[in-house]
Scaffold this motif. Sequence first.
Motif, mmCIF file in Angstrom:
data_model
loop_
_atom_site.group_PDB
_atom_site.id
_atom_site.type_symbol
_atom_site.label_atom_id
_atom_site.label_comp_id
_atom_site.label_asym_id
_atom_site.label_seq_id
_atom_site.Cartn_x
_atom_site.Cartn_y
_atom_site.Cartn_z
ATOM 1 N N SER A 191 -1.766 -2.435 19.903
ATOM 2 C CA SER A 191 -2.559 -1.774 20.940
ATOM 3 C C SER A 191 -1.655 -0.920 21.822
ATOM 4 N N GLY A 192 -2.251 0.101 22.454
ATOM 5 C CA GLY A 192 -1.483 0.972 23.336
ATOM 6 C C GLY A 192 -2.364 1.611 24.378
ATOM 7 N N GLN A 193 -1.773 1.893 25.528
ATOM 8 C CA GLN A 193 -2.524 2.484 26.632
ATOM 9 C C GLN A 193 -3.131 3.835 26.238
ATOM 10 N N LEU A 194 -2.390 4.645 25.481
ATOM 11 C CA LEU A 194 -2.857 5.978 25.101
ATOM 12 C C LEU A 194 -3.349 6.046 23.661
ATOM 13 N N GLY A 195 -3.446 4.923 22.994
ATOM 14 C CA GLY A 195 -3.969 4.919 21.632
ATOM 15 C C GLY A 195 -3.433 3.756 20.828
ATOM 16 N N GLY A 196 -4.252 3.288 19.897
ATOM 17 C CA GLY A 196 -3.810 2.218 19.017
ATOM 18 C C GLY A 196 -2.854 2.722 17.962
ATOM 19 N N GLY A 197 -2.074 1.817 17.409
ATOM 20 C CA GLY A 197 -1.101 2.159 16.383
ATOM 21 C C GLY A 197 -1.658 1.991 14.983
ATOM 22 N N THR A 198 -0.771 1.699 14.039
ATOM 23 C CA THR A 198 -1.122 1.622 12.620
ATOM 24 C C THR A 198 -0.699 0.282 12.046
ATOM 25 N N VAL A 199 -1.602 -0.333 11.275
ATOM 26 C CA VAL A 199 -1.306 -1.568 10.552
ATOM 27 C C VAL A 199 -1.651 -1.352 9.087
ATOM 28 N N LEU A 200 -0.693 -1.564 8.199
ATOM 29 C CA LEU A 200 -0.896 -1.453 6.763
ATOM 30 C C LEU A 200 -0.598 -2.796 6.122
ATOM 31 N N ILE A 201 -1.605 -3.394 5.511
ATOM 32 C CA ILE A 201 -1.467 -4.677 4.830
ATOM 33 C C ILE A 201 -1.737 -4.456 3.351
ATOM 34 N N GLY A 202 -0.705 -4.512 2.536
ATOM 35 C CA GLY A 202 -0.879 -4.392 1.093
ATOM 36 C C GLY A 202 -0.928 -2.980 0.552
ATOM 37 N N GLY A 203 -0.909 -1.967 1.423
ATOM 38 C CA GLY A 203 -0.931 -0.601 0.933
ATOM 39 C C GLY A 203 -1.410 0.371 1.985
ATOM 40 N N GLY A 204 -1.399 1.659 1.627
ATOM 41 C CA GLY A 204 -1.886 2.701 2.516
ATOM 42 C C GLY A 204 -3.313 3.079 2.197
ATOM 43 N N PHE A 205 -3.786 4.167 2.778
ATOM 44 C CA PHE A 205 -5.160 4.614 2.634
ATOM 45 C C PHE A 205 -5.544 4.761 1.169
ATOM 46 N N GLN A 206 -6.579 4.010 0.748
ATOM 47 C CA GLN A 206 -7.098 3.992 -0.622
ATOM 48 C C GLN A 206 -6.026 3.701 -1.667
ATOM 49 N N GLY A 207 -4.927 3.109 -1.234
ATOM 50 C CA GLY A 207 -3.855 2.790 -2.158
ATOM 51 C C GLY A 207 -3.150 3.994 -2.736
ATOM 52 N N LYS A 208 -3.279 5.157 -2.075
ATOM 53 C CA LYS A 208 -2.760 6.408 -2.636
ATOM 54 C C LYS A 208 -1.543 6.949 -1.902
ATOM 55 N N ASP A 209 -1.025 6.203 -0.966
ATOM 56 C CA ASP A 209 0.134 6.679 -0.209
ATOM 57 C C ASP A 209 1.402 6.396 -1.002
ATOM 58 N N PRO A 210 2.084 7.419 -1.508
ATOM 59 C CA PRO A 210 3.260 7.181 -2.343
ATOM 60 C C PRO A 210 4.421 6.548 -1.592
ATOM 61 N N ALA A 211 4.381 6.606 -0.273
ATOM 62 C CA ALA A 211 5.460 6.029 0.524
ATOM 63 C C ALA A 211 5.242 4.551 0.821
ATOM 64 N N VAL A 212 4.073 4.014 0.431
ATOM 65 C CA VAL A 212 3.739 2.618 0.730
ATOM 66 C C VAL A 212 3.384 1.906 -0.559
ATOM 67 N N ARG A 213 4.109 0.869 -0.891
ATOM 68 C CA ARG A 213 3.863 0.141 -2.131
ATOM 69 C C ARG A 213 2.585 -0.670 -2.030
ATOM 70 N N ASN A 214 1.868 -0.785 -3.144
ATOM 71 C CA ASN A 214 0.600 -1.491 -3.170
ATOM 72 C C ASN A 214 0.772 -2.944 -3.596
ATOM 73 N N ALA A 215 -0.031 -3.812 -2.988
ATOM 74 C CA ALA A 215 -0.076 -5.217 -3.388
ATOM 75 C C ALA A 215 -1.035 -5.390 -4.559
ATOM 76 N N ASP A 216 -0.772 -6.408 -5.371
ATOM 77 C CA ASP A 216 -1.746 -6.805 -6.382
ATOM 78 C C ASP A 216 -2.927 -7.515 -5.737
ATOM 79 N N ALA A 217 -2.650 -8.387 -4.757
ATOM 80 C CA ALA A 217 -3.694 -9.191 -4.142
ATOM 81 C C ALA A 217 -3.370 -9.407 -2.671
#
Length: 327
Positions: free
Chosen positions: A138-164
Amino acid sequence: APDAASVQSTGINVSPNAGAVTINAEKSATLSGQINLTASEGLGGAVEINSAGNISLDSVAINTSGSEAGGTILISGGARDQNEPVAPGFPSKPSAPDSVLLFGNTVLSSSSRRGKGGTVEVLGNQVGLLDNTFINVSGQLGGGTVLIGGGFQGKDPAVRNADAVYVGKDVDINADALGNGAGGKVVIWSDAVTTYLGDISAQGGASGGDGGFVEVSSHGQLNYLGQVNTKAALGHVGTLLLDPADLIISSSNSDTNISGATPFTPSDATSYLSVSTLQNALANSDVVVQTGADSGSGTGNITVANTFSWVNPFSLTLKAYNHLNLN
């Protein structure tokens, strides 16, 4: 950068900018205690925990909050497969799958009392958020980012995807804007099966700002039973995206289709979403339900088996890659 198979961490404080701590484990990492890289008058710090095998955080407190902006926390365990490069300094590849487990009263915090929240990523072959795990960006001027198991639709090449991925019923993720700003972004992704029972909040600020974006999806099977809130007191509501391979929406089916030996084992490709769960989701967000063109184990169908309605002003969008069946 400590290099070990088992690590216990204690507090570190740096100001005005909080510095960085990196932990690399050759085999598996079991952590307890705390890592505190907060900044009372600057940017939060950076914590990175890597393991070639399993990672277990048992009631660990990691804090990279900063007054001007939250910092970063990266937890990454296991080699994806035998073709994936090993991180520098790792002598060999472990046998897959490996698990990254957060349990007990683990808290990962990268918030900001004057700026925007930071980034938290929890990645691995099998990712489990259990017990009373709490993630706060959380932030006063905006919330941050949480990635669990991958990025948006699993298509972010910079973020590895989880199997489960498994998120337990007492797990909370907070990506709210606290003052004037937009809610943050939270993505929960897996390539095979995602089970979500927790609570995510990505609300717009009390003084202004739109709600955030939350995705709970899987390339395969999705079991969605939790809560998501992307409301905004003075702005537009945010969006919840649910994106499995196939989906049946029905008043007679439960939300789950788990018959595997563990929550990390899918039972089949079809996902079920109960009408009541969908109605609850529509009370707090615009909801997009879609099946992707790249569904690896399904046909891309959405079937609405029962007529239903909702009284809230928020919208429902259905996008089927193959067939949209309205019974």
